[in-house]
Design a protein around this motif. Sequence first.
Motif, PDB file in Angstrom:
ATOM      1  N   LEU A 122      23.018 -35.900 -28.476  1.00 42.04           N
ATOM      2  CA  LEU A 122      22.121 -36.176 -27.362  1.00 42.04           C
ATOM      3  C   LEU A 122      20.930 -35.218 -27.367  1.00 42.04           C
ATOM      4  O   LEU A 122      20.978 -34.143 -27.958  1.00 42.04           O
ATOM      5  CB  LEU A 122      22.873 -36.046 -26.033  1.00 42.04           C
ATOM      6  N   LYS A 123      19.872 -35.623 -26.672  1.00 41.82           N
ATOM      7  CA  LYS A 123      18.628 -34.855 -26.638  1.00 41.82           C
ATOM      8  C   LYS A 123      18.777 -33.466 -26.031  1.00 41.82           C
ATOM      9  O   LYS A 123      18.053 -32.545 -26.393  1.00 41.82           O
ATOM     10  CB  LYS A 123      17.565 -35.623 -25.839  1.00 41.82           C
ATOM     11  N   ASP A 124      19.699 -33.313 -25.084  1.00 45.52           N
ATOM     12  CA  ASP A 124      19.788 -32.040 -24.362  1.00 45.52           C
ATOM     13  C   ASP A 124      20.757 -31.042 -24.996  1.00 45.52           C
ATOM     14  O   ASP A 124      21.097 -30.031 -24.388  1.00 45.52           O
ATOM     15  CB  ASP A 124      20.182 -32.293 -22.906  1.00 45.52           C
ATOM     16  N   LYS A 125      21.183 -31.277 -26.217  1.00 46.71           N
ATOM     17  CA  LYS A 125      22.119 -30.366 -26.895  1.00 46.71           C
ATOM     18  C   LYS A 125      21.379 -29.452 -27.879  1.00 46.71           C
ATOM     19  O   LYS A 125      20.296 -29.784 -28.363  1.00 46.71           O
ATOM     20  CB  LYS A 125      23.190 -31.164 -27.645  1.00 46.71           C
ATOM     21  N   ASP A 126      22.008 -28.330 -28.185  1.00 49.05           N
ATOM     22  CA  ASP A 126      21.438 -27.371 -29.142  1.00 49.05           C
ATOM     23  C   ASP A 126      21.769 -27.847 -30.557  1.00 49.05           C
ATOM     24  O   ASP A 126      22.637 -27.291 -31.233  1.00 49.05           O
ATOM     25  CB  ASP A 126      22.008 -25.981 -28.875  1.00 49.05           C
ATOM     26  N   THR A 127      21.065 -28.882 -30.980  1.00 48.14           N
ATOM     27  CA  THR A 127      21.381 -29.490 -32.275  1.00 48.14           C
ATOM     28  C   THR A 127      21.009 -28.569 -33.446  1.00 48.14           C
ATOM     29  O   THR A 127      21.584 -28.685 -34.521  1.00 48.14           O
ATOM     30  CB  THR A 127      20.690 -30.863 -32.436  1.00 48.14           C
ATOM     31  N   PHE A 168      33.470 -36.733 -42.369  1.00 49.54           N
ATOM     32  CA  PHE A 168      33.536 -36.364 -40.962  1.00 49.54           C
ATOM     33  C   PHE A 168      32.400 -37.063 -40.222  1.00 49.54           C
ATOM     34  O   PHE A 168      31.244 -37.002 -40.655  1.00 49.54           O
ATOM     35  CB  PHE A 168      33.382 -34.850 -40.771  1.00 49.54           C
ATOM     36  N   ILE A 169      32.733 -37.718 -39.125  1.00 49.96           N
ATOM     37  CA  ILE A 169      31.719 -38.293 -38.240  1.00 49.96           C
ATOM     38  C   ILE A 169      31.839 -37.508 -36.943  1.00 49.96           C
ATOM     39  O   ILE A 169      32.904 -37.490 -36.317  1.00 49.96           O
ATOM     40  CB  ILE A 169      31.923 -39.808 -38.012  1.00 49.96           C
ATOM     41  N   THR A 170      30.763 -36.836 -36.573  1.00 49.36           N
ATOM     42  CA  THR A 170      30.858 -35.911 -35.456  1.00 49.36           C
ATOM     43  C   THR A 170      29.597 -35.903 -34.611  1.00 49.36           C
ATOM     44  O   THR A 170      28.576 -36.470 -34.991  1.00 49.36           O
ATOM     45  CB  THR A 170      31.189 -34.489 -35.984  1.00 49.36           C
ATOM     46  N   GLY A 171      29.711 -35.259 -33.464  1.00 50.90           N
ATOM     47  CA  GLY A 171      28.589 -35.165 -32.531  1.00 50.90           C
ATOM     48  C   GLY A 171      28.967 -35.753 -31.188  1.00 50.90           C
ATOM     49  O   GLY A 171      30.085 -35.576 -30.703  1.00 50.90           O
ATOM     50  N   SER A 172      28.031 -36.483 -30.606  1.00 52.23           N
ATOM     51  CA  SER A 172      28.186 -37.012 -29.255  1.00 52.23           C
ATOM     52  C   SER A 172      29.407 -37.919 -29.102  1.00 52.23           C
ATOM     53  O   SER A 172      29.694 -38.758 -29.960  1.00 52.23           O
ATOM     54  CB  SER A 172      26.931 -37.803 -28.879  1.00 52.23           C
ATOM     55  N   LEU A 173      30.092 -37.764 -27.988  1.00 51.63           N
ATOM     56  CA  LEU A 173      31.205 -38.662 -27.676  1.00 51.63           C
ATOM     57  C   LEU A 173      30.707 -40.088 -27.450  1.00 51.63           C
ATOM     58  O   LEU A 173      31.426 -41.050 -27.721  1.00 51.63           O
ATOM     59  CB  LEU A 173      31.958 -38.155 -26.445  1.00 51.63           C
ATOM     60  N   TYR A 174      29.472 -40.237 -26.965  1.00 54.20           N
ATOM     61  CA  TYR A 174      28.873 -41.570 -26.806  1.00 54.20           C
ATOM     62  C   TYR A 174      28.681 -42.216 -28.184  1.00 54.20           C
ATOM     63  O   TYR A 174      28.879 -43.420 -28.349  1.00 54.20           O
ATOM     64  CB  TYR A 174      27.523 -41.476 -26.087  1.00 54.20           C
ATOM     65  N   PHE A 175      28.293 -41.417 -29.160  1.00 51.58           N
ATOM     66  CA  PHE A 175      28.145 -41.879 -30.541  1.00 51.58           C
ATOM     67  C   PHE A 175      29.500 -42.332 -31.088  1.00 51.58           C
ATOM     68  O   PHE A 175      29.632 -43.436 -31.630  1.00 51.58           O
ATOM     69  CB  PHE A 175      27.556 -40.741 -31.385  1.00 51.58           C
ATOM     70  N   PHE A 181      21.753 -45.392 -27.067  1.00 54.17           N
ATOM     71  CA  PHE A 181      21.996 -44.741 -25.779  1.00 54.17           C
ATOM     72  C   PHE A 181      20.703 -44.053 -25.373  1.00 54.17           C
ATOM     73  O   PHE A 181      20.053 -43.406 -26.208  1.00 54.17           O
ATOM     74  CB  PHE A 181      23.144 -43.731 -25.900  1.00 54.17           C
ATOM     75  N   TYR A 182      20.335 -44.160 -24.127  1.00 51.83           N
ATOM     76  CA  TYR A 182      19.013 -43.688 -23.703  1.00 51.83           C
ATOM     77  C   TYR A 182      18.820 -42.176 -23.856  1.00 51.83           C
ATOM     78  O   TYR A 182      17.700 -41.697 -23.955  1.00 51.83           O
ATOM     79  CB  TYR A 182      18.726 -44.116 -22.256  1.00 51.83           C
ATOM     80  N   ARG A 183      19.913 -41.417 -23.931  1.00 49.63           N
ATOM     81  CA  ARG A 183      19.797 -39.961 -24.101  1.00 49.63           C
ATOM     82  C   ARG A 183      19.980 -39.523 -25.552  1.00 49.63           C
ATOM     83  O   ARG A 183      19.994 -38.334 -25.854  1.00 49.63           O
ATOM     84  CB  ARG A 183      20.820 -39.249 -23.221  1.00 49.63           C
TER      85      ARG A 183
END
Length: 197
Positions: free
Chosen positions: A112-117, A174-181, A138-140
Amino acid sequence: MQEIQNIENHDGFLTYDYRGHHITLQTSAIYQCQNSALAVEILEYLKEYDYLTFSDKQLLDGLKEAMWAGRFEIVCKQPLMIIDGAHNKEGMEAFYQSARKYSNIKIIFSALKDKDTHAMMELLLKLTDDITVCEFDFYRAQTVEKLAEDFPVKLQKDWHQAIDEAFLHQGVVFITGSLYFLAQVRPYILQYAKKIK
């Protein structure tokens, strides 16, 4: 909390000792030892004050049978595909500790946009240089360009294509990151894996 002792990993199962129990978990995610030990603490507290009654066997069986969808979950065995909702810097650190024992790693990542990617990507690059960043509906959701920054990663806007290509990988994916993803990716992989059996 007491100290967790004798953590061992055997073919996708973790075992450890805690509060006189020898506990088995259906996962190889080290961070689930701490999570499940906290659950034991809560259950033992509730038992002590007569809010719940259960036997040691029920406690151990319940922990052994527990499944955490999207938390270091094996969703395909050929190739080995594991999804993990490491959706922030702390989650990515926990994911890294479990993932680093693997070799020949391919990673598909979105957030998501608001994470420290930036910090998340730095950790992922310690595991492999085979990383693909994707977008999802997803909009974020962050764009692939912002996820990639100047890191040496592949950009693939369509995560479906990234997953399809990952099925050709000869190591672990590994597929990782956002739970929405992961909520979008997980059913797709499970369906795809059924077709290729």
